[in-house]
Design an enzyme around this catalytic site. Structure first.
Site, PDB file in Angstrom:
ATOM      1  N   SER A 194       3.686 -12.670  20.647  1.00 48.76           N
ATOM      2  CA  SER A 194       3.865 -14.112  20.724  1.00 48.76           C
ATOM      3  C   SER A 194       4.742 -14.601  19.571  1.00 48.76           C
ATOM      4  O   SER A 194       4.744 -14.014  18.482  1.00 48.76           O
ATOM      5  CB  SER A 194       2.492 -14.784  20.628  1.00 48.76           C
ATOM      6  N   TYR A 212      -5.890 -16.308  15.903  1.00 42.83           N
ATOM      7  CA  TYR A 212      -5.209 -15.782  17.093  1.00 42.83           C
ATOM      8  C   TYR A 212      -3.851 -15.198  16.717  1.00 42.83           C
ATOM      9  O   TYR A 212      -3.494 -14.073  17.089  1.00 42.83           O
ATOM     10  CB  TYR A 212      -5.035 -16.899  18.139  1.00 42.83           C
ATOM     11  N   LYS A 243      -2.341 -11.184  16.788  1.00 45.67           N
ATOM     12  CA  LYS A 243      -1.088 -10.702  17.408  1.00 45.67           C
ATOM     13  C   LYS A 243      -0.238  -9.976  16.377  1.00 45.67           C
ATOM     14  O   LYS A 243       0.346  -8.919  16.658  1.00 45.67           O
ATOM     15  CB  LYS A 243      -0.296 -11.876  18.003  1.00 45.67           C
TER      16      LYS A 243
END
Ligand SMILES: O=c1ccn([C@@H]2O[C@H](COP(=O)(O)OP(=O)(O)O[C@H]3O[C@H](CO)[C@H](O)[C@H](O)[C@H]3O)[C@@H](O)[C@H]2O)c(=O)[nH]1
Length: 401
Positions: free
Chosen positions: A105, A130, A134
């Protein structure tokens, strides 16, 4: 195709939405799919799948993906997003599968130091758990590749995926209140929500609202096909941005959605949301140069296709399906709104199970050729060959950004 329940593993009651989506994919591509209901952390389940099929490439989409939620349950985020990758890598290794596409991402860039953001931009200054999950995944994959040079790994840094399939049959169906802008706007337009809250209009952008690089999900899907081709050409370990290179503000999106849908989208300006950056958009030229991939859909298509899905399916996959030309089995229950969210019924699930069993019986045990021609076009029409989504041998997971 393996559908991982990790998005739903903490909310098992929501899991039943997945088969309806699969059912509709089958209708678009005209073939049955195989999927497994399995947890990406369940090593035995993964091994069983690798044993049962001859797999030569895995696309690892699995992950929890909500920025706000990641602050509340960081351990689940690290366990699912990082533990899941480790479990999958082990299973792949054990079964001699050495080709991986990973869903990363643009969140790994944190608050951009310059725009447009290219792959050389520093990573790791993430603004939430989050994002860190990643970023840690990327580090793990790079370390893993350094020790396993016979692997090929492509990490795709998605910008903001939006839109839906042009058929209106499949699209984003958030459970509960949408976290992301575009599904929220669509639900306001269709009358499910009264208004959009715009998180701040005092950013240093052209109209004060946040700017993002929205990318149509069909373009995003094609980016994965391009990545698979790179794996087949023994690309080694690579990272690519998947974005359009264009930034649009929240107000730009609202204006375009109003135009394409013909509906009003009421909004109120509220406080900034924690962790939001003012602006980010990609430099997608590496993917164009090395993968031969460029996004073709603009904001207008993204809004139009999102609106088509939303208007044909006002309550998502729980809606009687206008798009499918039939009404899904509801076992006599009434579809209303999120609070009473009825999902796929037992009858529909039994139907899916039957179709999958029949597909399993038909599948060859040898690898299926993947070519550019094998992918369905935007309208779901076959271009020839076997659609990628039916290559049960190749695809591993579902459901994340
Ligand atoms: O109800 C809403 C929702 C969003 N926004 C605004 O709309 C823009 C886009 O917000 P999204 O939530 O749609 O997307 P984000 O860019 O915040 O987040 C996305 O990109 C991140 C990387 O930057 C992560 O990958 C994350 O998972 C993904 O949802 C932001 O300016 C946000 O403040 C609103 O004003 N109101």
């Amino acid at each position: 195709m393996t559908l991982d329940r990790c998005l739903h593993r903490h909310r098992a009651d929501n899991f039943q939405t997945i088969p309806e989506c699969i059912y509709r994919i089958e209708e678009i591509i005209g073939e049955a799919l195989i999927f497994y209901e399995a947890d990406v952390l369940d090593a035995a389940a993964l091994c069983r799948i690798f044993k049962e099929h001859e797999i030569d490439c895995v696309i690892h989409f699995v992950g929890l993906k909500c920025v706000g939620e990641s602050w509340d349950i960081p351990l689940q985020y690290y366990q699912t997003n990082i533990g899941g990758t480790m479990t999958l890598l082990e299973a792949m290794k054990q079964h001699g599968v050495h080709n991986l596409v990973f869903s990363s991402s643009c969140t790994v860039y944190g608050d951009p130091q310059y725009l447009p953001v290219d792959e050389a931009h520093p990573t790791g200054a993430c603004t939430n758990p989050y994002g860190r999950s990643k970023h840690i995944n990327e580090l793990i994959l790079k370390d893993f590749y350094a020790a396993n040079k016979d692997w090929n790994i492509v990490m795709l840094r998605y910008f903001n995926p939006v839109g839906a399939h042009t058929s209106g049959k499949i699209g984003e169906d958030p459970q509960g209140v949408p976290n992301n802008l575009m599904p929220y706007v669509a639900q306001v337009a269709v009358g499910r929500r009264s208004h959009l809250n715009i998180f701040g209009d005092d950013y240093d952008t052209h109209d004060g609202t946040g700017v993002r690089d929205y990318i149509h999900v069909v373009d995003l899907g094609k980016g994965h096909v391009a990545a698979i081709k790179a794996l087949e050409n023994s690309c080694g370990c690579k990272v690519y941005n998947l974005g359009t290179g264009h930034g649009y503000s929240v107000l730009d999106v609202v204006a375009e959605f109003r135009r394409t849908s013909g509906r009003d989208v009421a909004y109120r300006i509220t406080e900034r949301r924690d962790g939001d950056v003012a602006a980010t958009y990609s430099c997608p030229s590496a993917a164009a140069r090395e993968l031969g991939w460029t996004a073709v859909h603009g904001l207008s298509d993204m809004c139009a296709h999102m609106w088509k899905f939303q208007s044909l399916n006002p309550t998502g996959y729980r809606s009687p399906s206008v798009a499918n030309g039939h009404t899904p089995v509801t076992d006599g229950e009434t579809v209303t709104d999120d609070a009473e969210a009825l999902t796929v019924t037992d009858a529909r699930r039994r139907e899916c199970t039957r179709r999958q069993a029949s597909a399993a019986a038909r599948l060859p045990r040898q690898p299926i050729e993947t070519t550019g021609e094998s992918v369905t076009n935007d309208d779901g029409a076959r271009k020839g060959g076997r659609p990628l989504l039916t290559t049960a041998h190749r695809t591993s997971a579902y459901g994340a950004k």
